[in-house]
Structure formats: structure tokens, C-alpha cells
Design a protein around this motif. Structure first.
Motif, PDB file in Angstrom:
ATOM      1  N   VAL A 223       5.269  -3.522  -7.964  1.00 40.52           N
ATOM      2  CA  VAL A 223       5.125  -2.397  -7.025  1.00 40.52           C
ATOM      3  C   VAL A 223       5.637  -1.122  -7.680  1.00 40.52           C
ATOM      4  O   VAL A 223       4.981  -0.082  -7.670  1.00 40.52           O
ATOM      5  CB  VAL A 223       5.880  -2.684  -5.705  1.00 40.52           C
ATOM      6  N   ASP A 259      19.289   4.067   1.884  1.00 42.62           N
ATOM      7  CA  ASP A 259      19.357   2.677   1.453  1.00 42.62           C
ATOM      8  C   ASP A 259      18.123   2.300   0.660  1.00 42.62           C
ATOM      9  O   ASP A 259      17.174   3.079   0.539  1.00 42.62           O
ATOM     10  CB  ASP A 259      19.547   1.732   2.656  1.00 42.62           C
ATOM     11  N   VAL A 261      15.634   0.107   1.020  1.00 45.27           N
ATOM     12  CA  VAL A 261      14.316  -0.043   1.639  1.00 45.27           C
ATOM     13  C   VAL A 261      13.680   1.327   1.867  1.00 45.27           C
ATOM     14  O   VAL A 261      12.494   1.532   1.603  1.00 45.27           O
ATOM     15  CB  VAL A 261      14.420  -0.831   2.965  1.00 45.27           C
ATOM     16  N   ILE A 262      14.500   2.269   2.339  1.00 43.30           N
ATOM     17  CA  ILE A 262      13.983   3.632   2.516  1.00 43.30           C
ATOM     18  C   ILE A 262      13.498   4.172   1.178  1.00 43.30           C
ATOM     19  O   ILE A 262      12.441   4.812   1.092  1.00 43.30           O
ATOM     20  CB  ILE A 262      15.085   4.568   3.083  1.00 43.30           C
ATOM     21  N   ASP A 264      12.301   2.480  -1.290  1.00 44.03           N
ATOM     22  CA  ASP A 264      10.998   1.876  -1.586  1.00 44.03           C
ATOM     23  C   ASP A 264       9.889   2.573  -0.798  1.00 44.03           C
ATOM     24  O   ASP A 264       8.805   2.837  -1.318  1.00 44.03           O
ATOM     25  CB  ASP A 264      11.004   0.385  -1.228  1.00 44.03           C
ATOM     26  N   ILE A 265      10.165   2.850   0.467  1.00 48.72           N
ATOM     27  CA  ILE A 265       9.159   3.510   1.304  1.00 48.72           C
ATOM     28  C   ILE A 265       8.842   4.890   0.744  1.00 48.72           C
ATOM     29  O   ILE A 265       7.680   5.285   0.652  1.00 48.72           O
ATOM     30  CB  ILE A 265       9.645   3.604   2.770  1.00 48.72           C
ATOM     31  N   LEU A 268       6.642   4.495  -2.383  1.00 48.55           N
ATOM     32  CA  LEU A 268       5.257   4.156  -2.058  1.00 48.55           C
ATOM     33  C   LEU A 268       4.526   5.341  -1.425  1.00 48.55           C
ATOM     34  O   LEU A 268       3.348   5.580  -1.702  1.00 48.55           O
ATOM     35  CB  LEU A 268       5.215   2.944  -1.121  1.00 48.55           C
ATOM     36  N   SER A 269       5.255   6.082  -0.588  1.00 44.39           N
ATOM     37  CA  SER A 269       4.619   7.244   0.042  1.00 44.39           C
ATOM     38  C   SER A 269       4.278   8.294  -1.008  1.00 44.39           C
ATOM     39  O   SER A 269       3.218   8.923  -0.941  1.00 44.39           O
ATOM     40  CB  SER A 269       5.541   7.868   1.090  1.00 44.39           C
ATOM     41  N   MET A 271       3.459   7.682  -4.031  1.00 42.53           N
ATOM     42  CA  MET A 271       2.261   7.203  -4.712  1.00 42.53           C
ATOM     43  C   MET A 271       1.012   7.477  -3.881  1.00 42.53           C
ATOM     44  O   MET A 271       0.004   7.963  -4.399  1.00 42.53           O
ATOM     45  CB  MET A 271       2.431   5.716  -4.955  1.00 42.53           C
ATOM     46  N   LEU A 272       1.084   7.195  -2.576  1.00 39.70           N
ATOM     47  CA  LEU A 272      -0.075   7.456  -1.717  1.00 39.70           C
ATOM     48  C   LEU A 272      -0.415   8.940  -1.744  1.00 39.70           C
ATOM     49  O   LEU A 272      -1.576   9.327  -1.824  1.00 39.70           O
ATOM     50  CB  LEU A 272       0.222   7.037  -0.283  1.00 39.70           C
TER      51      LEU A 272
END
Lengths: 289, 337, 255
Positions: A223, A259, A261-262, A264-265, A268-269, A271-272
Motif C-alpha cells: 500500500v 495516530d 491509522v489516520i 494511513d488514511i 491514501l487520500s 494518492m487519490l
């Protein structure tokens, strides 16, 4: 606060070094063969397990284990090239799907061979470079950073200064013209695959003592690598390295202040967003490699 | 006449089927039924030529939404399932705006990223998604009776009949859509989007339409799953499940309506009957991976191509509307920039 | 009276390259209009700008006085300007009839709910009738159930036009329709085009080969290096010194 930032910066540089090794390999494979290798994270995982097997279990020297990791995973790359990517050359999406199949096989083999538990690897050294009370750099991390710089430098030299490297870049730019020049597509594919896979393997081997090794660790690696190659511009090696650094900083900072997970979000955002706004990437051109 | 007989025989066989199975096999049958809906909806999505890696996550959206509506608002379960499907379709609609600016690889990776973001949101936000542990104690289907049969939803047989009815209706709807002018337009968009545009087709709108409808059906599949198992978590909808769906579709083939369903049924039987009986359960991902590679290498048109070849002598006219001989993953490949 | 199809000061730039430089011309209603020029004259770019494939850098394209430039291709088609493609761009995997049915998309817009419920029976009948009509017009009705990709070359070209014709266009844009055709096929194709014009459809043809369309067009616009070179009837163009020069000069460059 400054100390916190300095420590975050060090963490980010460490993360950037192994991410860029993985991403550069992925880009190299895509550039030369036109295939997105979904199993790249699992090649990283296999590299980590060679260290588990050779260094932790068989007590071999760490350097031997990581060298073996590079070669073994590189050979695995050759197997992939010969058995899947070459027959599917005219079908790049088919190659991608086949690599997803390969990913599952590697994961299953790791689970069967080592179990799904996390492996604990004895640290190579406990030594820590202490800059100040709150700014510390464990020596193994420094080792990963140095190794990444050396390997990327060697790759750069290989691509820019050797005949093989020239052939590789030529066939990445225009496979047909390269073939007319007498460059064998099969050979450049083999070299790209060996180097690309080997880099993922060595990255996994280098970081194995610093992370939790388990059969599913490849997922977050792939990822991350996807984010980096999209942000850097698919096909651009320099872009991949730059994007690794940028991503590592963003991710580390967000992890530190919010943190993981945030973070990671956010990644990914990002990248989008790049895919929507500038699909050629922030640092890349539309050309392949 | 022959056709009617075939359908009656099939229906009778499907009604009788669970009574020939053990309890655990009946449970598998329920999952298989739901997976048939999932994979059939995936094919609908691929009709316009784009392959998404977010389909299983979209299924999860239906599952989470339906579970949430029953828990928070006390919505009657079957209604909630429909609302879950609608929610999945709406989420897909929102996602389609960024995603359909991409094609080929970029769409694939973009959809993967979008799916991961949703999964991470479930993981991160304990309220209302329950965090990594997910949602538990999801309201089961309430029992009811239709006179000749009492539905007791702790029995897999009952849930199988219920799910099979729902899935049959959905398959019929998808079949109607594909055989309609709308379906023809989907095919047109897939094969030559420029020519379709020149004929006045709003290609973007049709891509979105296929994506949204397929997502609605996937969401319904997710809701059916959630209210049967009673517990869902982010890992119930991870990449591994997506790989299973891909494998079913590719092994079965996507040129015909029945191809992916065939793939799903054959692989499930192989997996559950053969592997489980032989004690190879742990090797499931390994064998799925190997089958995926082997089929894309040696049977690129899927099992359906074997069936079509076998049926050819019996067909008077070439099957229209379902163009055969398509190796789907090959087609969007030219979008490499 | 406003012009039927008017290209007004069209300019197309790609990076530093100006492919079309403030080009203006008018296509009359009911005419067969040729757009010719040597290789690289910018005629295909012009064609793509009219059909909505490109958005003009500057200038306008007007249909009956209404601007259509900058619209998406499907919107241009909905205004009545339908294009064909070079070579044999078809839905190769679909049957001939299905190809023509896609052409009826605008006249009989599919509705998903009606399709499921079966309320669109009349539309489906209408679409089929129109598709058959288009195939008959181009002499393809006997091949209705063939796979489009299996047709002979000439038939594929005709089918490309049938798909466009099925859409009830006011203007058909034809992109190099004679490329790769033998004299026999060319004659048949020209016959079809006259028939098409006589049925009330305006035709704009882009063609590299000047001789092919001399006997066909009512009016010809000749371009060179992105600019208008000459305009007039076939005779005027044939004898126009600039056109002869451009073609000879262009030929020398190409060779």
C-alpha cells in the motif's frame, strides 16, 4: 518541540530509506515490463523471513543473511518473470492479476513454514546514538539508512554508467526501438526483475529486526509503495525516491501527532488526490521510467 | 418448452439440495449463495471495461450500514438490508466521481486506495463502526411463516431459502438489465468508448451507472452476510476476499452471465468438499493463488469457454448480447500512459 | 439566414505547435463538403475539433448559429453532428444489428427501470426498426447477424456509416472514408454518400486524396499548414495554382 521535530525527522528518514528501496524496485519492474507487481510487498516479507531463518534461527551473521535475502528474493523475481510475466507480456493486467495469485502463494507458504505468529528477531546491536535526551537514533536504523543510500547509489551508477543500465533504460523508454537495436527484451526483463525483487528482499531483510515479521506484513508495504509510486509519478525512479521522503515525513508527522491509522488514511487520500489532479505524479513525467 | 423444464428442474434441485447436506455444508451453501450474488454483481461492474478492487469493501458498506440501521434505529431487518444496498450504491456514486477520471491501471489502483480508506475508517472509528473488532450481535432475521414453510433463521436451511430467493430475484434483475438496451450500451462503452460517444452515449454516466448498480447488489450481498453471521469486522472485507472474487470471475470467465457464477460454484465445491475433507484447509490461499495464475496462463477465457465450445453444436444462432471470446483483463491494458 | 455549420476563426495549439490557425469556413445544408489538404495540414485536427474530440484553443464552431465547440463529444452528437472514425472502428465483438442499435441510442434513450419492468417494448421495437432501416440503407440487412469484426473491409466501412446514420444526424462527419479501398469499393461508397445526401443529411468529408472526392463534393475547402488555402467547387480547386503548389510541395516533403 524542536527535539520532537528532530526525532520525527530521523524516524521519517529511516522510513523513507526502506520505502524507497521497495518503491524503486516496483517502478523499475513497471518501467521495463509494464506490469504492476502486486506481490512486491510479499517479496519484502520473504526478505524478512530469510533473516528470521538464517540470522535468528541458524545464527548466521546478519550481513550474510541480508545478502542471501537480496539474492534469494532476486531469484524469486526471475521465477516470476519466466513463469508469469513473460507469457503474459501482451496482457499487462493479466500480469498484475497473476502477481496477486503469486502474493497469495507466498503468504500461504510463509504461514505454513513459519506459522502466523509474529517473529521476534534478536537485535543486531543495542547501541543507540544519543544526540540529546529526546533525540536518539538506534544504530540498526542508521544501518538501514546507510544501506539504502549505498544501494540506491549503486543502482544509479548501474543505470547511468553501464551498458546493461543503458539497455534497461532504452527498453523502458521504447521496447520496440530497443529490440531493433539488438537489446533482448527477455534479458532486460530478467535484469529488471532480479534487481527490483532483490531490492524489495533486501529492504525486508534490513528492517526485519526492527519490525514485527509476520506473513501478512506485505500488505502495508505494498500500500505504501503504491502511494509512493503514484505520488512520485509512475515510471520515475527519482520521483519514487523523492515521494518516499515526502510520504515518510507526512506519515511520521501524522503518526506522531495523531495516530497511525489516520496517517494511513492521509497517505491514501494524498494518492487519490494525485490520481485525480495530476495522474502523472508530482515529480514525474508521463513517460515510462 | 425445454427451457421451462430446465428451470423447473433447477429450482427443484436447489430446493432439495440442502436436505442432502450436513449441517456445516448447509452453512457453506448459504455463503455460496451470497457469494454468487457478489460475483455476479462484480461481472456487471466489469461490463463497461473497468476492474475495481473495491468491490468487496463496497459489499462491506452494505453489511455495516444494514447492521447499523437495525441497531441504532431498530429498522426491520429485511428493510434494513435494502437500505444497506442503497447505502452501498450511494457510496459508490460518491466514489465514482474521483475514480472515473481514471482508467485501466489507475482505476484499479485508485479503487484499491478508495477501498482501503473505507476499511481504515471502520478500523479507526470505534463509534459507530466498532473499530478493529467490528460490530457484534447483529440483529438476525426475524422468524416468520408462509403457511407451507416455517422460517427459523437459526437454521441454515431457512436462511438458504431466504437468501436464494433474494439472490434469484437479483440475478433476474441483472439479467434483464444486461439483455436490455442499457446492457447493450454497457458493452458498447466497453468495446469502443469513442464510437459510443459519437453515437451520443454519455460514457461517464454509463460507467457510473454500471458501478452504482453493481455496488447496490454487492451491498445487498453484504447485508445478507451480516445478518446471517451476526458479526462483521474490517478484515471480513479485506483484499484476500477481493482476490477470491477475482479468482472466481477469472476462472469462470466474464464474457457470459453465468461464467463468474460457474467459477464461484466450482471453486467453492473444490475448496469445501475436496480441501476440507482432505484436511488442506490451511492451504486455501495457496491453492487459490495457484489456480488464479494457472487459469490466467492456460485458460484465459475461463471455464465458460469450455462450456460454450461444448454447447456450440446445439446452438442455432450465435448467442447475441453476450459477446464471447473476450479475455477481459487484456482490454483496458492500453491505457498505460 | 444563419449559416448551417460554420467554423469561425478556429485555432488549435498543442504546446508550441499551432495545428490549426484561425480557420473559417461554412458548410451548406444538404451539401457534400470536402475538407482536403496535404499531410499535416491540420484537417484531422479540425475534424476532431468539430466533433468535440478536442476543445478549440480559440474560435467557435456554430451549428445553425448555436455554439457547439467545447461541448463533449456525446453532446455534439446530441445536437445532430455525428462522426465516423478512420479505419474500421466498430464494436467488433457485437453483431451488425447490435452495432446499428447502439447508433439508435439518442433517438431511443434506454431507461433502466423501464427495461427491467418491460415497459420499453415500444422503444425497443422502434430502435430495431430504425437500426434495420439504417442497415437496409447501406445494403447490410442480409448481414444483420454476423459479428461486425468478421465483415469484409468495405462492409465494415458501410457499417460505420450505418451506425452514424441510425442516429438521425443532421451532419455526418466522415474521416478519410476511402483509405485502403479499391476502385470498385470506392465507387460503391461514393454512391452511398450521394444517396445519403439525397436523404437530407449534410456530409463533411476529410480526405487526403484529392482525386477521390473531386467528383463527389459540391464544395471543397483546402487547407495547408493549418490555414485556409482555397475554397470553391471541384473545378476551381482542381485548377487553383496554390492547391497544386501545396500538393506538389507537400508531396515533395513527404517523399
Amino acid at each position: 518541540m524542536i527535539e520532537l521535530l528532530a526525532q520525527t525527522g530521523l524516524n521519517a528518514l529511516y522510513a523513507a530509506s526502506y520505502i524507497s528501496l521497495v518503491a524503486v524496485g516496483l517502478v523499475l519492474i513497471f518501467g521495463v515490463m509494464g506490469v504492476i507487481n502486486f506481490a512486491h510487498g510479499e517479496l519484502f516479507m520473504v526478505g524478512a523471513y530469510t533473516v528470521v531463518a538464517l540470522y535468528a534461527d541458524l545464527q548466521m551473521p546478519f550481513l550474510v543473511a541480508i545478502t542471501f535475502g537480496l539474492i534469494f528474493v532476486g531469484l524469486l523475481g526471475l521465477v516470476m518473470e519466466r513463469s508469469m510475466f513473460r507469457p503474459l507480456r501482451d496482457n499487462p493486467l493479466g500480469g498484475l492479476v497473476a502477481s496477486i495469485g503469486f502474493l497469495m502463494i507466498l503468504q500461504a507458504l510463509a504461514s505454513i513454514g513459519f506459522g502466523v505468529r509474529m517473529e521476534h528477531i534478536p537485535p543486531v546491536t543495542q547501541e543507540v546514538i544519543v544526540f540529546s535526551e529526546k533525540v536518539r537514533l538506534p544504530l540498526p536504523r542508521l544501518f538501514v539508512m546507510v544501506a539504502a543510500v549505498v544501494l540506491l547509489g549503486a543502482l544509479w551508477y548501474f543505470l547511468r554508467r553501464t551498458r546493461f543500465g543503458w539497455a534497461l533504460r532504452a527498453s523502458a523508454q521504447d521496447p520496440e526501438a530497443a529490440a531493433l537495436q539488438g537489446i533482448s527484451i527477455n534479458q532486460t526483463a530478467r535484469i529488471a526483475m532480479f534487481i527490483g525483487a532483490g531490492l524489495a528482499g533486501v529492504a525486508g531483510a534490513l528492517t526485519a529486526p526492527l519490525v514485527s515479521v509476520n506473513p501478512h506484513m506485505g500488505h502495508s508495504v505494498i500500500v505504501t509503495a503504491f502511494i509512493v509510486i503514484i505520488v512520485g509519478g509512475v515510471g520515475s525512479l527519482e520521483g519514487a525516491v523523492l515521494a518516499s521522503v515526502v510520504y515518510a515525513f507526512v506519515h511520521t508527522v501524522v503518526t506522531t501527532f495523531w495516530d497511525g491509522v489516520i496517517a494511513d488514511i492521509v497517505g491514501l487520500s494524498l494518492m487519490l488526490l494525485v490520481l485525480i489532479v495530476k495522474p502523472t505524479g508530482l515529480f514525474g513525467t508521463a513517460e515510462r521510467a | 418448452m425445454l427451457k421451462a423444464l430446465f428451470w423447473i428442474a433447477l429450482a427443484a434441485a436447489l430446493i432439495a439440495l440442502p436436505h442432502a447436506l450436513s449441517f456445516s455444508q448447509q452453512e457453506i451453501l448459504v455463503f455460496l449463495t451470497i457469494n454468487v450474488l457478489l460475483v455476479a454483481s462484480y461481472r456487471l461492474l466489469t461490463l463497461t471495461g473497468e476492474w475495481s478492487l473495491a468491490h468487496v469493501v463496497i459489499m462491506g458498506v452494505g453489511a455495516y450500514a444494514s447492521a447499523f440501521y437495525t441497531k441504532e434505529f431498530g429498522v426491520f431487518v429485511p428493510v434494513s438490508m435494502l437500505l444497506g444496498a442503497v447505502t452501498a450504491a450511494l457510496v459508490a456514486m460518491v466514489l465514482s466521481y474521483p475514480l472515473f477520471r481514471m482508467k485501466g491501471f489507475y482505476f484499479l489502483i485508485g479503487s484499491f486506495a478508495a477501498g482501503e480508506i473505507i476499511r481504515l475508517l471502520w478500523k479507526r472509528f470505534r463509534d459507530p463502526f466498532g473499530g478493529p473488532k467490528g460490530l457484534k450481535g447483529i440483529e438476525p432475521m426475524p422468524d416468520f411463516s408462509i403457511g407451507i414453510y416455517d422460517f427459523d433463521f437459526f437454521e441454515p436451511v431457512s436462511y438458504y431459502y431466504f437468501a436464494a430467493t433474494v439472490v434469484a430475484v437479483c440475478l433476474w434483475l441483472m439479467w434483464r438489465i444486461e439483455r436490455s438496451p442499457v446492457g447493450l450500451t454497457f458493452h458498447a462503452v466497453h468495446w469502443q468508448d469513442k464510437l459510443a460517444q459519437a453515437a451520443g452515449v454519455n460514457v461517464q454516466a454509463y460507467r457510473t451507472l454500471a458501478f452504482v448498480i453493481a455496488s447496490g447488489f454487492a451491498g445487498l450481498a453484504g447485508a445478507l452476510m451480516a445478518h446471517y453471521i451476526g458479526t462483521i469486522n474490517p478484515n471480513s472485507f479485506d483484499v484476500e476476499v477481493m482476490v477470491f472474487v477475482l479468482t472466481w470471475a477469472i476462472v469462470g470467465g466474464t464474457a457470459t452471465f453465468y461464467g463468474p457464477i460457474l467459477g464461484c460454484v466450482v471453486l467453492t465445491i473444490l475448496n469445501e468438499i475436496v480441501l476440507r475433507e482432505m484436511g488442506f484447509e490451511q492451504m486455501r490461499p495457496l491453492i487459490y493463488g495457484a489456480i488464479l495464475i494457472l487459469s490466467i496462463l492456460f485458460l484465459p477465457n475461463g471455464l465458460e469457454s469450455l462450456v460454450e465450445r461444448a454447447l456450440k453444436p446445439f446452438r442455432r444462432t450465435p448467442a447475441s448480447g453476450t459477446p464471447a471470446g473476450d479475455a477481459p483483463p487484456a482490454s483496458p491494458a492500453s491505457d498505460t500512459p | 439566414m444563419t449559416d448551417f455549420l460554420h467554423v469561425d476563426g478556429l485555432t488549435m495549439r498543442f504546446g508550441g505547435l499551432t495545428a490549426v490557425d484561425s480557420l473559417s469556413f461554412t458548410v451548406d445544408h444538404g451539401a457534400i463538403h470536402g475538407l482536403i489538404g496535404p499531410n499535416g495540414a491540420g484537417k484531422t485536427t479540425t475534424f476532431n475539433a468539430i466533433s468535440g474530440f478536442y476543445k478549440p484553443t480559440a474560435g467557435k464552431i456554430l451549428l445553425r448559429g448555436e455554439e457547439i465547440s467545447g461541448l463533449k463529444m456525446h453532446d455534439v452528437a446530441r445536437r445532430g453532428v455525428v462522426r465516423t472514425f478512420q479505419h474500421s472502428t466498430l464494436f467488433a465483438e457485437l453483431s451488425v444489428l447490435e452495432n446499428a442499435l447502439v447508433g439508435t441510442h439518442m433517438a431511443f434513450r434506454p431507461n433502466i427501470f423501464a427495461a427491467i419492468a418491460g415497459w420499453d417494448r415500444e422503444d425497443r421495437h422502434g430502435a430495431r426498426a430504425r437500426a434495420r432501416e439504417a442497415l437496409e440503407f447501406f445494403g447490410l440487412d442480409a448481414l444483420m447477424h454476423e459479428r461486425a469484426g468478421d465483415l469484409a473491409h468495405g462492409h465494415q466501412r458501410a457499417l460505420g456509416m450505418a451506425v452514424a446514420f441510425a442516429a438521425h444526424p443532421d451532419v455526418i462527419l466522415l474521416d478519410e472514408p476511402f483509405t485502403g479501398m479499391n476502385p470498385e469499393e470506392t465507387r460503391a461508397m461514393m454512391e452511398l454518400m450521394r444517396k445519403l445526401r439525397d436523404s437530407g443529411v449534410t456530409i463533411l468529408i476529410v480526405e487526403h486524396d484529392m482525386h477521390a472526392i473531386m467528383g463527389l463534393c459540391d464544395k471543397i475547402t483546402c487547407m495547408s499548414f493549418g490555414k485556409l488555402l482555397a475554397e470553391g467547387g471541384p473545378e476551381d480547386i482542381r485548377n487553383h495554382p496554390d492547391v497544386i503548389e501545396a500538393y506538389l510541395g507537400g508531396a515533395r516533403h513527404v517523399a
